[in-house]
Write a protein that holds these residues in place. Structure first.
Motif, PDB file in Angstrom:
ATOM      1  N   SER A 199      33.123  -6.509   2.767  1.00 57.54           N
ATOM      2  CA  SER A 199      33.151  -5.106   3.193  1.00 57.54           C
ATOM      3  C   SER A 199      32.396  -4.917   4.498  1.00 57.54           C
ATOM      4  O   SER A 199      32.830  -4.158   5.386  1.00 57.54           O
ATOM      5  N   SER A 200      31.265  -5.605   4.630  1.00 56.79           N
ATOM      6  CA  SER A 200      30.473  -5.463   5.852  1.00 56.79           C
ATOM      7  C   SER A 200      31.208  -6.032   7.059  1.00 56.79           C
ATOM      8  O   SER A 200      31.010  -5.579   8.187  1.00 56.79           O
ATOM      9  N   ALA A 201      32.083  -7.025   6.826  1.00 57.02           N
ATOM     10  CA  ALA A 201      32.834  -7.633   7.925  1.00 57.02           C
ATOM     11  C   ALA A 201      34.133  -6.897   8.204  1.00 57.02           C
ATOM     12  O   ALA A 201      34.843  -7.235   9.168  1.00 57.02           O
ATOM     13  N   CYS A 202      34.472  -5.922   7.349  1.00 59.73           N
ATOM     14  CA  CYS A 202      35.684  -5.109   7.536  1.00 59.73           C
ATOM     15  C   CYS A 202      36.936  -5.969   7.667  1.00 59.73           C
ATOM     16  O   CYS A 202      37.733  -5.829   8.604  1.00 59.73           O
ATOM     17  N   GLN A 203      37.072  -6.926   6.731  1.00 62.30           N
ATOM     18  CA  GLN A 203      38.250  -7.778   6.799  1.00 62.30           C
ATOM     19  C   GLN A 203      38.706  -8.139   5.387  1.00 62.30           C
ATOM     20  O   GLN A 203      37.970  -7.942   4.429  1.00 62.30           O
ATOM     21  N   ALA A 204      39.931  -8.668   5.310  1.00 66.79           N
ATOM     22  CA  ALA A 204      40.497  -9.227   4.071  1.00 66.79           C
ATOM     23  C   ALA A 204      40.501  -8.199   2.938  1.00 66.79           C
ATOM     24  O   ALA A 204      39.907  -8.409   1.894  1.00 66.79           O
ATOM     25  N   HIS A 205      41.192  -7.061   3.178  1.00 66.70           N
ATOM     26  CA  HIS A 205      41.212  -6.025   2.144  1.00 66.70           C
ATOM     27  C   HIS A 205      41.914  -6.510   0.873  1.00 66.70           C
ATOM     28  O   HIS A 205      41.500  -6.167  -0.238  1.00 66.70           O
ATOM     29  N   ARG A 206      42.967  -7.294   1.027  1.00 62.04           N
ATOM     30  CA  ARG A 206      43.634  -7.837  -0.162  1.00 62.04           C
ATOM     31  C   ARG A 206      42.707  -8.764  -0.930  1.00 62.04           C
ATOM     32  O   ARG A 206      42.709  -8.778  -2.167  1.00 62.04           O
ATOM     33  N   LEU A 207      41.943  -9.554  -0.206  1.00 61.74           N
ATOM     34  CA  LEU A 207      40.994 -10.454  -0.846  1.00 61.74           C
ATOM     35  C   LEU A 207      39.928  -9.656  -1.597  1.00 61.74           C
ATOM     36  O   LEU A 207      39.524 -10.021  -2.708  1.00 61.74           O
ATOM     37  N   LYS A 208      39.476  -8.570  -1.010  1.00 62.87           N
ATOM     38  CA  LYS A 208      38.508  -7.715  -1.694  1.00 62.87           C
ATOM     39  C   LYS A 208      39.078  -7.169  -2.994  1.00 62.87           C
ATOM     40  O   LYS A 208      38.368  -7.084  -4.011  1.00 62.87           O
ATOM     41  N   ASN A 209      40.335  -6.803  -2.972  1.00 67.20           N
ATOM     42  CA  ASN A 209      40.959  -6.293  -4.199  1.00 67.20           C
ATOM     43  C   ASN A 209      41.008  -7.368  -5.277  1.00 67.20           C
ATOM     44  O   ASN A 209      40.784  -7.085  -6.465  1.00 67.20           O
ATOM     45  N   GLY A 210      41.309  -8.587  -4.878  1.00 66.52           N
ATOM     46  CA  GLY A 210      41.321  -9.694  -5.846  1.00 66.52           C
ATOM     47  C   GLY A 210      39.948  -9.955  -6.434  1.00 66.52           C
ATOM     48  O   GLY A 210      39.804 -10.167  -7.651  1.00 66.52           O
ATOM     49  N   ILE A 211      38.917  -9.916  -5.583  1.00 67.97           N
ATOM     50  CA  ILE A 211      37.548 -10.123  -6.069  1.00 67.97           C
ATOM     51  C   ILE A 211      37.133  -8.985  -6.989  1.00 67.97           C
ATOM     52  O   ILE A 211      36.474  -9.198  -8.025  1.00 67.97           O
ATOM     53  N   ALA A 212      37.533  -7.758  -6.635  1.00 67.80           N
ATOM     54  CA  ALA A 212      37.213  -6.610  -7.490  1.00 67.80           C
ATOM     55  C   ALA A 212      37.865  -6.755  -8.858  1.00 67.80           C
ATOM     56  O   ALA A 212      37.255  -6.422  -9.895  1.00 67.80           O
ATOM     57  N   LEU A 213      39.078  -7.273  -8.901  1.00 68.55           N
ATOM     58  CA  LEU A 213      39.761  -7.473 -10.183  1.00 68.55           C
ATOM     59  C   LEU A 213      39.026  -8.515 -11.033  1.00 68.55           C
ATOM     60  O   LEU A 213      38.822  -8.319 -12.245  1.00 68.55           O
ATOM     61  N   ILE A 214      38.622  -9.627 -10.403  1.00 64.02           N
ATOM     62  CA  ILE A 214      37.867 -10.655 -11.135  1.00 64.02           C
ATOM     63  C   ILE A 214      36.553 -10.075 -11.646  1.00 64.02           C
ATOM     64  O   ILE A 214      36.125 -10.339 -12.783  1.00 64.02           O
ATOM     65  N   LEU A 215      35.895  -9.270 -10.829  1.00 64.66           N
ATOM     66  CA  LEU A 215      34.635  -8.645 -11.234  1.00 64.66           C
ATOM     67  C   LEU A 215      34.833  -7.744 -12.446  1.00 64.66           C
ATOM     68  O   LEU A 215      34.037  -7.775 -13.398  1.00 64.66           O
ATOM     69  N   LEU A 216      35.876  -6.932 -12.428  1.00 64.54           N
ATOM     70  CA  LEU A 216      36.135  -6.032 -13.558  1.00 64.54           C
ATOM     71  C   LEU A 216      36.441  -6.820 -14.835  1.00 64.54           C
ATOM     72  O   LEU A 216      35.980  -6.453 -15.924  1.00 64.54           O
ATOM     73  N   LEU A 217      37.203  -7.911 -14.704  1.00 60.37           N
ATOM     74  CA  LEU A 217      37.484  -8.756 -15.870  1.00 60.37           C
ATOM     75  C   LEU A 217      36.196  -9.376 -16.415  1.00 60.37           C
ATOM     76  O   LEU A 217      35.983  -9.427 -17.633  1.00 60.37           O
ATOM     77  N   ALA A 218      35.331  -9.857 -15.507  1.00 58.37           N
ATOM     78  CA  ALA A 218      34.067 -10.465 -15.938  1.00 58.37           C
ATOM     79  C   ALA A 218      33.186  -9.444 -16.642  1.00 58.37           C
ATOM     80  O   ALA A 218      32.557  -9.744 -17.670  1.00 58.37           O
ATOM     81  N   GLY A 220      34.245  -6.755 -18.200  1.00 59.78           N
ATOM     82  CA  GLY A 220      34.870  -6.443 -19.480  1.00 59.78           C
ATOM     83  C   GLY A 220      34.567  -7.481 -20.539  1.00 59.78           C
ATOM     84  O   GLY A 220      34.234  -7.149 -21.688  1.00 59.78           O
ATOM     85  N   LEU A 221      34.660  -8.772 -20.161  1.00 61.98           N
ATOM     86  CA  LEU A 221      34.342  -9.845 -21.113  1.00 61.98           C
ATOM     87  C   LEU A 221      32.881  -9.795 -21.525  1.00 61.98           C
ATOM     88  O   LEU A 221      32.535 -10.049 -22.685  1.00 61.98           O
ATOM     89  N   PHE A 222      32.005  -9.450 -20.584  1.00 59.73           N
ATOM     90  CA  PHE A 222      30.574  -9.441 -20.878  1.00 59.73           C
ATOM     91  C   PHE A 222      30.209  -8.328 -21.852  1.00 59.73           C
ATOM     92  O   PHE A 222      29.454  -8.535 -22.802  1.00 59.73           O
ATOM     93  N   PHE A 223      30.766  -7.149 -21.639  1.00 57.98           N
ATOM     94  CA  PHE A 223      30.360  -5.990 -22.446  1.00 57.98           C
ATOM     95  C   PHE A 223      31.185  -5.818 -23.716  1.00 57.98           C
ATOM     96  O   PHE A 223      30.802  -5.040 -24.595  1.00 57.98           O
ATOM     97  N   PHE A 224      32.294  -6.552 -23.829  1.00 58.69           N
ATOM     98  CA  PHE A 224      33.132  -6.416 -25.028  1.00 58.69           C
ATOM     99  C   PHE A 224      33.217  -7.723 -25.821  1.00 58.69           C
ATOM    100  O   PHE A 224      34.240  -8.042 -26.421  1.00 58.69           O
ATOM    101  N   GLN A 225      32.132  -8.488 -25.787  1.00 58.93           N
ATOM    102  CA  GLN A 225      31.929  -9.664 -26.645  1.00 58.93           C
ATOM    103  C   GLN A 225      32.881 -10.829 -26.366  1.00 58.93           C
ATOM    104  O   GLN A 225      32.956 -11.768 -27.152  1.00 58.93           O
ATOM    105  N   GLY A 226      33.596 -10.786 -25.258  1.00 59.26           N
ATOM    106  CA  GLY A 226      34.467 -11.917 -24.952  1.00 59.26           C
ATOM    107  C   GLY A 226      33.694 -13.188 -24.681  1.00 59.26           C
ATOM    108  O   GLY A 226      34.096 -14.282 -25.095  1.00 59.26           O
ATOM    109  N   ASN A 227      32.554 -13.065 -24.004  1.00 58.92           N
ATOM    110  CA  ASN A 227      31.732 -14.237 -23.718  1.00 58.92           C
ATOM    111  C   ASN A 227      31.155 -14.840 -24.999  1.00 58.92           C
ATOM    112  O   ASN A 227      31.027 -16.060 -25.119  1.00 58.92           O
ATOM    113  N   SER A 228      30.785 -13.995 -25.942  1.00 58.76           N
ATOM    114  CA  SER A 228      30.235 -14.494 -27.206  1.00 58.76           C
ATOM    115  C   SER A 228      31.275 -15.302 -27.972  1.00 58.76           C
ATOM    116  O   SER A 228      30.967 -16.350 -28.538  1.00 58.76           O
ATOM    117  N   ARG A 229      32.522 -14.827 -27.963  1.00 60.26           N
ATOM    118  CA  ARG A 229      33.580 -15.569 -28.649  1.00 60.26           C
ATOM    119  C   ARG A 229      33.846 -16.904 -27.962  1.00 60.26           C
ATOM    120  O   ARG A 229      34.053 -17.928 -28.625  1.00 60.26           O
TER     121      ARG A 229
END
Length: 573
Positions: A199-218, A220-229
C-alpha cells in the motif's frame, strides 16, 4: 483495508521487523517439532541451525542480482513474506507426517543423517525465502532512506524483531497456544506487513487483494477453531501407531499422552517418561534395591519421573516423608488429567509433597536432609540432562544426605556383555560419582544401579541383609523377592561386569564445564542408529579443545583471505 496506509519508510521498517521476528519464531517452532520427532539434543540443534544458515545463504546468493535490478522489488518482497508464513505451517505439517509417510515406527530412534535430511527439507521453504528477503529489504530501505549503510539498519530492524519474537514465543505464547496456532499468527503478521508495504508503494492492487484474501482466510481459521483441528489431525499423524489423547507445550518441553490397550504412556519431548496403570517391572528394581540398602529410609527425595510407579513402590517401605521434585508443572497436570488409581494414590498420598521446581534450584533452597535421594532421568544425552550427573550436582546432593544417607541413579547396562560405548558411558559417570562419594556400589543388570554414600559401608552389605529387610518390611513386589536378590548378588555372574566399570582409570570426569557424559551418551546412542557417525564422535571426543580452537581459527582466517582475494577488498567484520 484500503484505508490503512503508512509512510513508505514506516511500512518498510515494520516489514523488516516482522521478517526478523518470523525467522526467530519459525526456528523456535520447527526446532521444537524436530526435537520431539527425533529425540534430539544440542548436537541436533547444531545440525538444524547449520541447515538454516546454509539455506539462508543460498537464498541471499540467488536473490541479490534480482534485488539490485528489479523494478518490482516491493511486490516480490511482499509475496515472499506471505509465502514464508504459509511455509512455516507446511513445514510443521511435514515434520509431523514424515513418520507416517515413510512408515517409521513410533519410538524408533533415527540417526543424525535422517535428522539432517528431514530438517533440510522442512526448513527449505522458510530459510531460502528468508535469505532472499535480505537483499530485497536492503534495496527497499536504501531506496527510501538514501542511506548507503542500509544493510546495517536492516540487521538492526531484524534484531529488534527477533528479540520481540523470542520474548513473546518462549515466555508467553508457547504455553497458551498450540504450534499450528502460533504458525498461523506468523502468517497473519506477514500478510498484514506485506499488505501495508504494498500500500505504501502504491502498486500491485491485484496482489494486495490476493494477500487480503489470504489474511481473511487465516483469521477465519484462527478464530473458528480451524487451526485446532489441523493441529489435532497432524499430531495424530506423528503418533499414528497409538491413540493420541493430548499434546501440549510448556516453556520446558512438549508433553504428549497416548493410550494403547488401556495403557497410558506419557512422553516428554518425544521420550517415554512414564507408563500407567502398569509400570515396567524395572521400576521395582530401581526403587527397592536402593531402599533396602538403607536400614530405615524415613525421608526420601525423588528428582524427576516419580509419578507412574516409583512413588507407589517407595510407599511400600516405612517412609515418613517423600519430596517429589518435578521441573515441569505440565507433567503433573497431565497425570491429573489422565489419572489412574495408581497416579491418584501417588500424587495425593499424605506422605508425598510435590515441588514444581528445577532439581538443582530446589536443592540450593531447601535445608532438608534425606536418607535416600533418587535421581530418575534418562541418560545424559543433552546438556540439560547432564546437569544431573556431574560432580557439581553430586556435591550438591551430598550436602543434603542424613547420616548413612545415599544417592541412587540408573544407566543402561547388560547382564552378559558391556560393549565399549556402553562401558565408557558407565565409567564416565562412575568416576564422577566416586569423586564425591567414597562409598560406591554398582548393581549390574539390564539397568545398572549406582549407589553412592559418604558414610554407609555399601560394599560389604550382602544379600542376606537385604533379604531380611525385605521380609521385615513385608514388601510385596512382582519382581523383587528373595530369589531375585540372590540372583542379583551372584558375584560369579556379575562380578566381572562390575570390575569392568570400576576399571575406569582413563575415563574423563563429567562436570559442568566439561560435559563428557553428553559425548559418551551420544556415542552410545549412535552406535545403534549411525555406527559410522559414532566412530567420528569417538575420534572427535579425543581431540583436545585447544586443537579444535586452532582448527576453527585457521578456517576463519582462510575464509577471510578467500573473500578478500575474490572481492579485491580487505575483509571487514
Amino acid at each position: 483495508m484500503g484505508a490503512i496506509n503508512l509512510s513508505p519508510a514506516a511500512s518498510c521498517k515494520s516489514a523488516l521487523i516482522v521478517m526478523g521476528g518470523t525467522a526467530t519464531a519459525a526456528q523456535i517452532l520447527i526446532i521444537r517439532e524436530l526435537l520431539v520427532a527425533f529425540y534430539g539434543n544440542e548436537l541436533s540443534i547444531g545440525v538444524i541451525l547449520a541447515n538454516w544458515l546454509l539455506l539462508e545463504a543460498a537464498g541471499s546468493f540467488f536473490s541479490r542480482k534480482r534485488a539490485a535490478y528489479s523494478r518490482r522489488h516491493v511486490a516480490v518482497f511482499a509475496v515472499m513474506q506471505v509465502c514464508i508464513g504459509l511455509g512455516c505451517i507446511l513445514s510443521i505439517l511435514f515434520i509431523r507426517s514424515f513418520k507416517y509417510i515413510f512408515h517409521v515406527s513410533t519410538g524408533e530412534i533415527l540417526g543424525l543423517v535422517y535428522m539432517a535430511v528431514i530438517s533440510f527439507l522442512a526448513l527449505a521453504p522458510i530459510a531460502i525465502l528468508d535469505g532472499a528477503l535480505f537483499p530485497l529489504g536492503c534495496r527497499g530501505l536504501r531506496q527510501i532512506s538514501r542511506n548507503p549503510e542500509a544493510a546495517a539498519r536492516v540487521y538492526l530492524y531484524q534484531a529488534l524483531g527477533s528479540f520481540g519474537a523470542a520474548m513473546c514465543f518462549v515466555f508467553w505464547l508457547i504455553a497458551w497456544l498450540n504450534t499450528i496456532e502460533l504458525a498461523s499468527i506468523l502468517l497473519i503478521l506477514n500478510c498484514c506487513s506485506a499488505y501495508l508495504y504494498l500500500s505504501s508503494a502504491c502498486q500491485a492492487h491485484r496482489l494486495k487483494n490476493g494477500i487480503a484474501l489470504i489474511l481473511l482466510l487465516a483469521l477465519g481459521l484462527f478464530f473458528f477453531q480451524g487451526n485446532s483441528r489441523l493441529h489435532e489431525f497432524s499430531s495424530r499423524l506423528l503418533w499414528y501407531e497409538q491413540e493420541l489423547l493430548t499434546t501440549r507445550n510448556s516453556v520446558y518441553s512438549n508433553i504428549a499422552v497416548t493410550r494403547k490397550e488401556g495403557q497410558y504412556t506419557f512422553f516428554a519431548n518425544g521420550i517415554p517418561y512414564a507408563a500407567t496403570p502398569q509400570p515396567t517391572a524395572l521400576i521395582e528394581e530401581k526403587v527397592h534395591l536402593p531402599m533396602l540398602f538403607h536400614g530405615l529410609p524415613a525421608k526420601v527425595l525423588v528428582i524427576g519421573g516419580g509419578a507412574g510407579g516409583i512413588l507407589s513402590e517407595i510407599l511400600k517401605h516405612p517412609v515418613k516423608k517423600i519430596d517429589y521434585v518435578e521441573q515441569d508443572p505440565l507433567i503433573i497436570n497431565c497425570f491429573e488429567q489422565f489419572s489412574t488409581p495408581l497416579t491418584q494414590y501417588e500424587l495425593h498420598h499424605d506422605t508425598v509433597e510435590i515441588h514444581p521446581q528445577e532439581g538443582r534450584l530446589f536443592l540450593k533452597k531447601t535445608q532438608n536432609k534425606y536418607d535416600l535421594i533418587m535421581v530418575n532421568f534418562p541418560i545424559p544425552s543433552t546438556l540439560l540432562l547432564n546437569r544431573y550427573y556431574t560432580v557439581e550436582f553430586f556435591r550438591l546432593l551430598a550436602k543434603h544426605l542424613a547420616n548413612d544417607g545415599m544417592v541412587s541413579f540408573t544407566l543402561p547396562g547388560s547382564e552378559t556383555f558391556l560393549g565399549q560405548e556402553l562401558k565408557n558411558l558407565n565409567q564416565t559417570l562412575y568416576v564422577a560419582l566416586k569423586k564425591v562419594f567414597p562409598n560406591v556400589r554398582i548393581l549390574v543388570g539390564n539397568e545398572n544401579i549406582f549407589l553412592g554414600s559418604l558414610q554407609a559401608d555399601l560394599k560389604s552389605m550382602g544379600q542376606q541383609v537385604l533379604i531380611e529387610r525385605l521380609k521385615s518390611r513385608d514388601i510385596s513386589a512382582g519382581l523383587v523377592n528373595e530369589w531375585y536378590l540372590r540372583y542379583k548378588f551372584d558375584q560369579e555372574r556379575f562380578g566381572p561386569l562390575t570390575a569392568e566399570i570400576r576399571a575406569s582409570s582413563s575415563a574423563r570426569i563429567n562436570n559442568d564445564q566439561h560435559p563428557t557424559g553428553v559425548m559418551a551418551s551420544m556415542i552410545y546412542l549412535n552406535t545403534i542408529t549411525a555406527p559410522i557417525f559414532a566412530g567420528f564422535l569417538s575420534v572427535a571426543a579425543n581431540i583436545p579443545f585447544s586443537t579444535w580452537f586452532v582448527i576453527t581459527g585457521i578456517a576463519v582466517l582462510a575464509m577471510i583471505v578467500c573473500q578478500s582475494q575474490s572481492t579485491g577488498k580487505p575483509y571487514i567484520m
